[in-house]
Enzyme design. Structure first.
Site, short mmCIF file in Angstrom:
data_model
loop_
_atom_site.label_atom_id
_atom_site.label_comp_id
_atom_site.label_asym_id
_atom_site.label_seq_id
_atom_site.Cartn_x
_atom_site.Cartn_y
_atom_site.Cartn_z
N GLU A 47 0.84 -1.20 0.00
CA GLU A 47 0.00 0.00 0.00
C GLU A 47 0.88 1.25 0.00
OE1 GLU A 47 -3.57 1.82 2.85
OE2 GLU A 47 -2.01 0.54 3.72
N LYS A 113 -9.82 2.48 -2.06
CA LYS A 113 -9.98 1.88 -0.73
C LYS A 113 -11.32 2.28 -0.12
CE LYS A 113 -7.42 1.57 3.67
NZ LYS A 113 -6.22 2.09 4.36
N CYS A 147 -5.45 -2.97 2.70
CA CYS A 147 -5.16 -2.84 4.13
C CYS A 147 -6.38 -3.04 5.03
CB CYS A 147 -4.49 -1.50 4.40
SG CYS A 147 -3.55 -1.46 5.95
#
Length: 249
Positions: A47, A113, A147
């Site tokens: 990331e 995300k 994540c």
């Protein structure tokens, strides 16, 4: 259920990302990846690999025509592999933690995300995505995420495709991350849980080293099979490793 017909070579690039140094990170990761040319089908970066996980880095976020997107296209072509990882990118006045999925021919897809890390203030500077991404590569259906998404099993769920009536959504799920060492047990446990509950391979790639927020990262990147068994496990040092996941299995 339809299934892949060929094996897939997956490379995990567990690097020590430089803090707020896009030029340095592009050069560093290019050197780590160069030996993979012709030896991998899918190369996974961490990331925010050009900056580290920093809210402040969004102030200098590039756009989709910037040097980092161009660099990912160059790397995919040179390696003859898909290259994926997330960047902080500005689009229509908003900054996203955007995962790019870049094919060797220059085509790309993206995933923004969905679950921003509110405890770290990510939601104060970044816009959240809304849609999952499922892509196909060499016969494999793949769902890449970022994540903190790892903690949301409903969003990660491998759903039965009613329209096709022959398949779940994906065969492989990917998570790219900057996941601190103090929560390493959760990282490893949740990755195995996603593989078990979704009956798919899972590849997780985390960074190592420490960042400008004085957080340490243990890596613990891995490829886990559909029974929750680690097929490849990396630990606390900077390293690049490749494994092949089995279509027959």
């Amino acid at each position: 259920m339809s299934q892949p017909s060929t094996d897939l070579r997956i490379s995990l690039v567990q690097g020590n990302t430089r803090w707020h140094d896009p030029d340095g990170n592009r050069a560093h990761y290019a050197a780590l990846m160069a030996p993979l040319a012709g030896h991998s089908d899918l190369v996974i970066l961490p990331e925010t690999f050009t900056s580290g996980f920093s809210n402040a880095a969004g102030d200098g976020a590039e756009d989709m025509d910037g040097p980092s997107v161009a660099w990912m296209r160059q790397q995919a072509a040179a390696l003859d592999a898909v290259v994926t990882g997330s960047l902080q990118l500005r689009v229509d006045g908003q900054v996203f933690n955007r995962l790019l999925w870049v094919y060797p021919d220059g085509r790309l897809a993206h995933y923004d995300k969905r679950h921003l890390f509110r405890y770290g203030g990510e939601h104060e500077r970044y816009a959240a995505g809304s849609e999952r991404l499922c892509v196909e590569w060499k016969g494999w259906r793949i769902n890449p995420q970022v994540c903190y998404d790892l903690r949301f099993p409903v969003f990660c769920r491998n759903r039965y495709n009613v329209e096709r009536a022959d398949a779940l959504d994906f065969d492989l799920q990917i998570f790219v991350a900057n996941w601190p060492q103090q929560r390493a047990h959760a990282w490893k446990t949740l990755a195995m849980a996603r593989a078990i509950e979704n009956l798919c391979y899972v590849a997780v790639v985390n960074r190592v080293g420490s960042d400008g927020n004085k957080l340490s990262y243990a890596g613990d990147s891995a490829v886990i099979d559909f029974l929750g068994q680690p097929q490849l496990s990396l630990h606390g040092s900077e390293q690049v490793a490749t494994t092949t996941i089995s279509a027959a299995a």
